[in-house]
Design an enzyme around this catalytic site. Sequence first.
Site, PDB file in Angstrom:
ATOM      1  N   GLU A  47       0.815  -1.217   0.000  1.00 57.89           N
ATOM      2  CA  GLU A  47       0.000   0.000   0.000  1.00 57.89           C
ATOM      3  C   GLU A  47       0.854   1.274   0.000  1.00 57.89           C
ATOM      4  OE1 GLU A  47      -2.916   0.308   3.129  1.00 57.89           O
ATOM      5  OE2 GLU A  47      -3.859   2.046   2.192  1.00 57.89           O
ATOM      6  N   LYS A  49      -7.568  -0.365  11.352  1.00 55.80           N
ATOM      7  CA  LYS A  49      -6.957  -0.748  10.065  1.00 55.80           C
ATOM      8  C   LYS A  49      -5.715   0.110   9.841  1.00 55.80           C
ATOM      9  CE  LYS A  49      -6.286  -0.573   5.398  1.00 55.80           C
ATOM     10  NZ  LYS A  49      -5.348   0.329   4.700  1.00 55.80           N
ATOM     11  N   ASP A 108       3.630 -14.429  11.526  1.00 54.94           N
ATOM     12  CA  ASP A 108       2.303 -14.819  11.067  1.00 54.94           C
ATOM     13  C   ASP A 108       1.373 -13.597  11.131  1.00 54.94           C
ATOM     14  OD1 ASP A 108      -0.312 -15.822  10.922  1.00 54.94           O
ATOM     15  OD2 ASP A 108       0.236 -17.715  11.876  1.00 54.94           O
ATOM     16  N   HIS A 115      -1.961  10.622   0.565  1.00 52.90           N
ATOM     17  CA  HIS A 115      -2.073   9.229   0.138  1.00 52.90           C
ATOM     18  C   HIS A 115      -2.134   9.144  -1.383  1.00 52.90           C
ATOM     19  CE1 HIS A 115      -3.153   5.044   0.059  1.00 52.90           C
ATOM     20  NE2 HIS A 115      -4.267   5.322  -0.613  1.00 52.90           N
TER      21      HIS A 115
HETATM   22  C1  LIG Z   1       2.059  11.064   3.012  1.00 51.09           C
HETATM   23  C2  LIG Z   1       2.593  12.088   4.010  1.00 51.09           C
HETATM   24  C3  LIG Z   1       3.726  11.462   4.803  1.00 51.09           C
HETATM   25  C4  LIG Z   1       3.128  13.280   3.230  1.00 51.09           C
HETATM   26  O1  LIG Z   1       3.460  14.254   4.155  1.00 51.09           O
HETATM   27  P1  LIG Z   1       4.032  15.682   3.772  1.00 51.09           P
HETATM   28  O2  LIG Z   1       3.824  16.552   4.954  1.00 51.09           O
HETATM   29  O3  LIG Z   1       3.524  16.095   2.445  1.00 51.09           O
HETATM   30  O4  LIG Z   1       5.535  15.315   3.588  1.00 51.09           O
HETATM   31  P2  LIG Z   1       6.872  16.152   3.783  1.00 51.09           P
HETATM   32  O5  LIG Z   1       7.467  16.244   2.418  1.00 51.09           O
HETATM   33  O6  LIG Z   1       6.693  17.379   4.589  1.00 51.09           O
HETATM   34  O7  LIG Z   1       7.717  15.090   4.648  1.00 51.09           O
HETATM   35  C5  LIG Z   1       7.461  14.844   5.994  1.00 51.09           C
HETATM   36  C6  LIG Z   1       8.020  13.483   6.360  1.00 51.09           C
HETATM   37  O8  LIG Z   1       7.166  12.470   5.822  1.00 51.09           O
HETATM   38  C7  LIG Z   1       7.965  11.390   5.325  1.00 51.09           C
HETATM   39  N1  LIG Z   1       7.751  11.319   3.877  1.00 51.09           N
HETATM   40  C8  LIG Z   1       7.116  12.222   3.101  1.00 51.09           C
HETATM   41  N2  LIG Z   1       7.070  11.804   1.828  1.00 51.09           N
HETATM   42  C9  LIG Z   1       7.696  10.621   1.790  1.00 51.09           C
HETATM   43  C10 LIG Z   1       7.964   9.687   0.762  1.00 51.09           C
HETATM   44  N3  LIG Z   1       7.595   9.880  -0.496  1.00 51.09           N
HETATM   45  N4  LIG Z   1       8.626   8.555   1.098  1.00 51.09           N
HETATM   46  C11 LIG Z   1       9.029   8.332   2.365  1.00 51.09           C
HETATM   47  N5  LIG Z   1       8.803   9.177   3.378  1.00 51.09           N
HETATM   48  C12 LIG Z   1       8.142  10.322   3.095  1.00 51.09           C
HETATM   49  C13 LIG Z   1       9.394  11.710   5.657  1.00 51.09           C
HETATM   50  O9  LIG Z   1       9.699  11.129   6.911  1.00 51.09           O
HETATM   51  C14 LIG Z   1       9.380  13.211   5.746  1.00 51.09           C
HETATM   52  O10 LIG Z   1      10.341  13.769   6.605  1.00 51.09           O
HETATM   53  P3  LIG Z   1      11.899  13.435   6.524  1.00 51.09           P
HETATM   54  O11 LIG Z   1      12.098  12.236   7.343  1.00 51.09           O
HETATM   55  O12 LIG Z   1      12.254  13.190   5.086  1.00 51.09           O
HETATM   56  O13 LIG Z   1      12.558  14.633   7.113  1.00 51.09           O
HETATM   57  C15 LIG Z   1       1.471  12.598   4.975  1.00 51.09           C
HETATM   58  O14 LIG Z   1       0.462  13.208   4.216  1.00 51.09           O
HETATM   59  C16 LIG Z   1       0.875  11.502   5.835  1.00 51.09           C
HETATM   60  O15 LIG Z   1       1.455  11.093   6.824  1.00 51.09           O
HETATM   61  N6  LIG Z   1      -0.317  11.043   5.444  1.00 51.09           N
HETATM   62  C17 LIG Z   1      -0.975   9.864   6.060  1.00 51.09           C
HETATM   63  C18 LIG Z   1      -1.030   8.782   5.015  1.00 51.09           C
HETATM   64  C19 LIG Z   1      -1.556   7.488   5.530  1.00 51.09           C
HETATM   65  O16 LIG Z   1      -1.938   7.340   6.667  1.00 51.09           O
HETATM   66  N7  LIG Z   1      -1.552   6.506   4.640  1.00 51.09           N
HETATM   67  C20 LIG Z   1      -2.041   5.184   4.950  1.00 51.09           C
HETATM   68  C21 LIG Z   1      -3.049   4.759   3.925  1.00 51.09           C
HETATM   69  S1  LIG Z   1      -4.651   5.445   4.276  1.00 51.09           S
HETATM   70  C22 LIG Z   1      -5.306   4.212   5.310  1.00 51.09           C
HETATM   71  O17 LIG Z   1      -5.257   3.066   4.967  1.00 51.09           O
HETATM   72  C23 LIG Z   1      -5.662   4.426   6.739  1.00 51.09           C
HETATM   73  C24 LIG Z   1      -6.731   5.358   7.200  1.00 51.09           C
HETATM   74  C25 LIG Z   1      -6.392   6.751   6.848  1.00 51.09           C
HETATM   75  O18 LIG Z   1      -7.990   5.058   6.679  1.00 51.09           O
HETATM   76  C26 LIG Z   1      -6.719   5.169   8.711  1.00 51.09           C
HETATM   77  C27 LIG Z   1      -7.712   5.998   9.474  1.00 51.09           C
HETATM   78  O19 LIG Z   1      -8.767   6.326   8.920  1.00 51.09           O
HETATM   79  O20 LIG Z   1      -7.429   6.254  10.674  1.00 51.09           O
HETATM   80  N1  LIG Z   2      -3.530 -20.210  15.306  1.00 52.37           N
HETATM   81  C1  LIG Z   2      -2.253 -19.913  15.000  1.00 52.37           C
HETATM   82  O1  LIG Z   2      -1.819 -18.775  15.161  1.00 52.37           O
HETATM   83  C2  LIG Z   2      -1.365 -20.990  14.472  1.00 52.37           C
HETATM   84  C3  LIG Z   2      -0.112 -20.657  14.009  1.00 52.37           C
HETATM   85  N2  LIG Z   2       0.764 -21.638  13.581  1.00 52.37           N
HETATM   86  C4  LIG Z   2       2.120 -21.345  13.104  1.00 52.37           C
HETATM   87  O2  LIG Z   2       3.028 -21.676  14.173  1.00 52.37           O
HETATM   88  C5  LIG Z   2       4.298 -21.085  13.925  1.00 52.37           C
HETATM   89  C6  LIG Z   2       4.850 -20.507  15.204  1.00 52.37           C
HETATM   90  O3  LIG Z   2       4.927 -21.518  16.167  1.00 52.37           O
HETATM   91  P1  LIG Z   2       6.194 -21.631  17.131  1.00 52.37           P
HETATM   92  O4  LIG Z   2       5.833 -22.554  18.237  1.00 52.37           O
HETATM   93  O5  LIG Z   2       6.654 -20.273  17.496  1.00 52.37           O
HETATM   94  O6  LIG Z   2       7.256 -22.262  16.139  1.00 52.37           O
HETATM   95  P2  LIG Z   2       8.332 -23.404  16.263  1.00 52.37           P
HETATM   96  O7  LIG Z   2       7.768 -24.660  16.790  1.00 52.37           O
HETATM   97  O8  LIG Z   2       8.985 -23.432  14.935  1.00 52.37           O
HETATM   98  O9  LIG Z   2       9.354 -22.786  17.313  1.00 52.37           O
HETATM   99  C7  LIG Z   2       9.176 -22.864  18.664  1.00 52.37           C
HETATM  100  C8  LIG Z   2      10.285 -23.711  19.257  1.00 52.37           C
HETATM  101  O10 LIG Z   2      11.543 -23.095  19.118  1.00 52.37           O
HETATM  102  C9  LIG Z   2      12.446 -23.602  20.108  1.00 52.37           C
HETATM  103  N3  LIG Z   2      13.247 -22.493  20.648  1.00 52.37           N
HETATM  104  C10 LIG Z   2      14.578 -22.288  20.425  1.00 52.37           C
HETATM  105  N4  LIG Z   2      14.988 -21.162  21.035  1.00 52.37           N
HETATM  106  C11 LIG Z   2      13.921 -20.619  21.663  1.00 52.37           C
HETATM  107  C12 LIG Z   2      13.723 -19.427  22.437  1.00 52.37           C
HETATM  108  N5  LIG Z   2      14.714 -18.571  22.719  1.00 52.37           N
HETATM  109  N6  LIG Z   2      12.467 -19.166  22.879  1.00 52.37           N
HETATM  110  C13 LIG Z   2      11.439 -19.982  22.590  1.00 52.37           C
HETATM  111  N7  LIG Z   2      11.578 -21.116  21.870  1.00 52.37           N
HETATM  112  C14 LIG Z   2      12.805 -21.445  21.401  1.00 52.37           C
HETATM  113  C15 LIG Z   2      11.570 -24.291  21.142  1.00 52.37           C
HETATM  114  O11 LIG Z   2      11.773 -25.681  21.185  1.00 52.37           O
HETATM  115  P3  LIG Z   2      12.325 -26.767  20.085  1.00 52.37           P
HETATM  116  O12 LIG Z   2      13.677 -26.326  19.673  1.00 52.37           O
HETATM  117  O13 LIG Z   2      12.313 -28.034  20.844  1.00 52.37           O
HETATM  118  O14 LIG Z   2      11.337 -26.774  18.933  1.00 52.37           O
HETATM  119  C16 LIG Z   2      10.143 -23.935  20.748  1.00 52.37           C
HETATM  120  O15 LIG Z   2       9.207 -24.928  20.995  1.00 52.37           O
HETATM  121  C17 LIG Z   2       4.061 -20.036  12.863  1.00 52.37           C
HETATM  122  O16 LIG Z   2       4.553 -20.533  11.637  1.00 52.37           O
HETATM  123  C18 LIG Z   2       2.530 -19.931  12.796  1.00 52.37           C
HETATM  124  O17 LIG Z   2       2.115 -19.516  11.517  1.00 52.37           O
HETATM  125  C19 LIG Z   2       0.435 -22.960  13.655  1.00 52.37           C
HETATM  126  C20 LIG Z   2      -0.804 -23.337  14.096  1.00 52.37           C
HETATM  127  C21 LIG Z   2      -1.823 -22.390  14.488  1.00 52.37           C
END
Ligand SMILES: CC(C)(COP(=O)([O-])OP(=O)([O-])OC[C@H]1O[C@@H](n2cnc3c(N)ncnc32)[C@H](O)[C@@H]1OP(=O)([O-])[O-])[C@@H](O)C(=O)NCCC(=O)NCCSC(=O)C[C@@](C)(O)CC(=O)[O-]
Ligand SMILES: NC(=O)C1=CN([C@@H]2O[C@H](COP(=O)(O)OP(=O)(O)OC[C@H]3O[C@@H](n4cnc5c(N)ncnc54)[C@H](OP(=O)(O)O)[C@@H]3O)[C@@H](O)[C@H]2O)C=CC1
Length: 416
Positions: free
Chosen positions: A79, A257, A273, A371
């Site tokens: 997006e 969202k 995940d 956006h």
């Molecule tokens: C789009 C901006 C950032 C423009 O903002 P602006 O004020 O025109 O930008 P600017 O040129 O003054 O720049 C400000 C900063 O924005 C960043 N920036 C600016 N342009 C860029 C670019 N091209 N690429 C990367 N970063 C950019 C960058 O960090 C920059 O500062 P810097 O760090 O450079 O000093 C602003 O209008 C904004 O934040 N808008 C919000 C947009 C948004 O939320 N988009 C998500 C999709 S919409 C949605 O899905 C969600 C929604 C909205 O429905 C959620 C809700 O309803 O709550």
């Molecule tokens: N409803 C859901 O969300 C579901 C999700 N999944 C999937 O399950 C996966 C994640 O499961 P997860 O259990 O995390 O994966 P894994 O089983 O791959 O990893 C967990 C294992 O890693 C080992 N391990 C090694 N180091 C560490 C540490 N520092 N801390 C914790 N564990 C460690 C442990 O034992 P050991 O080495 O003996 O394995 C542990 O059981 C994802 O791919 C997800 O998409 C699956 C089913 C349902």
Amino acid sequence: MSRISGLYRLSASDRLKIVAENSGLSGDEVEAMKTGGITLDQADKMVENVLGLFAVPLGVATNFVIDGREVLIPMATEEPSVIAAASNGARMAIAGGGFVTSTTQPVMRALIQVTGVEDPYGARQAILARAEEIAGRANERDPMLVSHGGGVVGLEAEVVASKRGPMVVVHLLVDCRDAMGANAVNTMAEALAPFIEEITGGRVYLRIISNLADLRIARARAVFLAEEIGGPEVVDAIVMASALAEVDPYRAATHNKGIMNGVTAVTMATGNDTRAIEAGAHSYAARGGAYRSLSVYEKNRDGDLVGSIELPAAVGTVGGATRVHPGARANLKVMGIICADDLGRVLASVGLAQNFAALRALATEGIQRGHMSLHARNVAVQAGAIGDEIESVASKMAAERRINVDRAKELLRDGR
Ligand SMILES: CC(C)(COP(=O)([O-])OP(=O)([O-])OC[C@H]1O[C@@H](n2cnc3c(N)ncnc32)[C@H](O)[C@@H]1OP(=O)([O-])[O-])[C@@H](O)C(=O)NCCC(=O)NCCSC(=O)C[C@@](C)(O)CC(=O)[O-]
Ligand SMILES: NC(=O)C1=CN([C@@H]2O[C@H](COP(=O)(O)OP(=O)(O)OC[C@H]3O[C@@H](n4cnc5c(N)ncnc54)[C@H](OP(=O)(O)O)[C@@H]3O)[C@@H](O)[C@H]2O)C=CC1
């Protein structure tokens, strides 16, 4: 270093060079970021019936300061304006000290459904009386997790009324340390089922993790200084927008969202995940029966805006695809993340920055200017623009504030 002003004005390869130097990435890691990270052979071992790879852009959000540490944040999303908005939101948080986070322990719930018991309340107590033995048996299934300091930390059991009569629902609470934990807790729950049936005389059906990870919470808070974000009117407008999202599910869904725009993009970029994190966020937003926003905005006594967010953070830095996907490993390295707890803090901070940037746009000029001007490049491509035409048509449409395919076609015809 995360404050890289104007990074977006550079070419993709120059950006990657800066990020690689900043994060000490190896050649292989740079290649993984550039190419998507996995080969066809690797993909073929990750999922089933593989045909190819489906690419999504990977970008980086700048300006994040989280608990005093500057963090560059890789985000995978299709997006436009999401990464720009996250960077923009984080930039406006800097003057107030950046994001301050906290987390709970990484505890997940495994659910075991017990049916067919004549005395469900008695069965519930029988289960609770054997809690230690149940925990011991579960821990035996994952000694590695226990050796990392995780394992069972509690047991709950409730009688639930359903259309098929009362059921006992057992929750096994498992500290998953750095794993998301689904496989780990599902293994435990399945292993326990015969023992639970023996204790209760009932029949166990479901044995599965709950994605309502309400015991594994990440929080972030930031103060957005009024003068940084456009003045007291903007503070008031955002508080007003928040007030609606706190009570109205129609607004809360879109508000959340916007939060998930950032949270899902980081979840994806780290090989975690996304469905689990989305299910967790939305079910947490609906706890208590009313769906509401995951963040809240208030005005403090200085007249500045205080944003806070709280959401389940069921993500890992081991397990699942996180260690097998070279791109995911490289992205964790860019963020300097070594444990799941750190990743949860980043998710909460990105969610808040993302949400704040959207609300600020909504509360001032509206969402469409920022956006749509970034979406304009997609529109130009849809209209058939190629090469340099894409930027040229997109910027003309953005300047005119007329961003649609027909206008892009007209501009293309004029320019060719
Ligand atoms: C789009 C901006 C950032 C423009 O903002 P602006 O004020 O025109 O930008 P600017 O040129 O003054 O720049 C400000 C900063 O924005 C960043 N920036 C600016 N342009 C860029 C670019 N091209 N690429 C990367 N970063 C950019 C960058 O960090 C920059 O500062 P810097 O760090 O450079 O000093 C602003 O209008 C904004 O934040 N808008 C919000 C947009 C948004 O939320 N988009 C998500 C999709 S919409 C949605 O899905 C969600 C929604 C909205 O429905 C959620 C809700 O309803 O709550
Ligand atoms: N409803 C859901 O969300 C579901 C999700 N999944 C999937 O399950 C996966 C994640 O499961 P997860 O259990 O995390 O994966 P894994 O089983 O791959 O990893 C967990 C294992 O890693 C080992 N391990 C090694 N180091 C560490 C540490 N520092 N801390 C914790 N564990 C460690 C442990 O034992 P050991 O080495 O003996 O394995 C542990 O059981 C994802 O791919 C997800 O998409 C699956 C089913 C349902």
